[in-house]
Design a protein around this motif. Structure first.
Motif, short mmCIF file in Angstrom:
data_model
loop_
_atom_site.label_atom_id
_atom_site.label_comp_id
_atom_site.label_asym_id
_atom_site.label_seq_id
_atom_site.Cartn_x
_atom_site.Cartn_y
_atom_site.Cartn_z
N PRO A 1 9.42 9.91 -11.03
CA PRO A 1 9.81 9.84 -9.61
C PRO A 1 9.53 11.15 -8.87
O PRO A 1 9.75 12.24 -9.39
N ASP B 1 4.37 9.11 -9.21
CA ASP B 1 5.04 8.23 -8.25
C ASP B 1 4.16 8.02 -7.03
O ASP B 1 4.02 6.90 -6.53
N LYS C 1 6.81 5.99 -14.96
CA LYS C 1 6.50 6.69 -13.73
C LYS C 1 7.46 7.86 -13.59
O LYS C 1 8.64 7.75 -13.94
#
Length: 329
Positions: free
Chosen positions: A295, A267, A293
């Motif tokens: 987080p 991220d 991705k």
């Protein structure tokens, strides 16, 4: 969830270096349609860094798709516990464990006779993505099902000296060579890491595994007990310059055309900035199977967010299992 854990050693030619690998076997061990995952770690780490991610991944698999046959995590020759076993041979033969030798180690491992008939999926973090790309040069088509690259630090010929990746590699090299590698004891080392980045951001399970497997008790020059990294800093330093991560974009494109290639990004772009991500995606000729991705994670995703990384990998695996069987080794 039912799985067993084993540590195996494999001897590599020509000097007899030992490759240590952890094997995690699930209830699907005899199902040839299921996947064999091979995890490779980034520079300065060790095979056990993957353990929290693998445990969560196997738990998710047992609750859901049941597509994993077994998982393996490898030590690079001079990292983790493998470094302790290989130290004498490395010294006696003057072996430099560089990108080429680590690539050959990776290739020798997944082509072992024991993997004939296995559907292999590679999971590579950071610099170890380079080893899988380079091993593709040996084949018209890599004899695996596909690759999942976790924040890969792939670099390409002709990058200018002011590129962030080049500058970061130089900074890492200088920092490694200047650092303190001698600790009074594990308690002192643990307390130091608990207060400082990047370690203070790590999942506590990963930090404890790091202390256990990436360091060893030793004796200093004065004969006093101490704690040292298993990876010598002079050996680590040669793996940070951009040359150690440089691959041919055509080799990336070749893999992306022939096999599912997935990227999982951090991220926070601590190492792989947005322009670098664009370069790495462009090298794959935008033929990526997926891009995800994690987080809240920086570059050290397996260290910081192992459970969330397992969720990301778990979302990808059914696509491999649903694909037609490919010819095995």
């Amino acid at each position: 969830m039912t799985f067993t854990f084993e540590t195996h050693s494999f001897v590599h030619p020509p000097h007899g270096l030992v490759n240590l690998a952890n094997r995690y076997v699930t209830q699907n061990r005899n199902n040839s349609a299921c996947l064999t995952l091979i995890f490779t770690h980034g520079t300065s780490f060790h095979k056990e860094q993957w353990e929290p991610t693998i445990h969560k991944l196997l738990q998710l698999d047992a609750e859901g798709p049941n597509v994993i046959r077994e998982a393996w995590a490898l030590d690079l020759f001079n990292h983790g516990q493998a470094a302790l076993q290989n130290r004498r041979v490395i010294k006696e033969h003057g072996i430099v464990c560089c990108t080429d030798s680590q690539t050959e180690m990776t290739r020798n491992f997944y082509t072992l006779p024991r993997f004939r008939g296995h559907r292999i999926v590679a999971v590579a973090h950071s610099g170890s993505s380079t080893y899988w790309v380079n091993s593709g040069r040996y084949y018209n088509k890599l004899p695996i099902e596909g690759i999942i690259m976790v924040d890969p630090t792939l670099m390409f010929p002709g990058m200018p000296p002011d590129d962030w990746r080049v500058k970061r590699g130089i900074t890492n090299t200088k920092g490694v060579l200047a650092r303190n590698d001698n600790w009074k004891d594990f308690a002192t080392l643990r307390a130091f890491m608990a207060r400082r980045s990047p370690w203070k951001k790590w999942d506590p399970r990963v930090l404890e595994l790091y202390l256990k497997h990436a360091f060893t008790e030793a004796v200093d020059e004065e004969g006093k007990p101490c704690v040292n990294p298993t990876l010598r800093k002079e050996e680590e330093a040669i793996l940070y310059p951009s040359e150690a991560h440089t691959v041919n974009p055509a080799d990336v494109a070749k893999i992306a055309r022939q096999l599912p290639l997935h990227y999982i990004w951090a991220d926070f772009p601590e190492f792989v900035k947005d322009n670098a991500k664009a370069d790495i995606c462009a090298a794959a000729e935008n033929k990526l199977a997926s891009v995800r991705k994690v987080p809240g994670a920086g570059h050290l995703i397996p260290q910081e967010k192992p459970d969330d990384l397992a969720l990301a990998i778990s979302a990808i695996l059914p696509s491999f299992a649903a694909a037609p069987l490919k010819a095995s080794l």
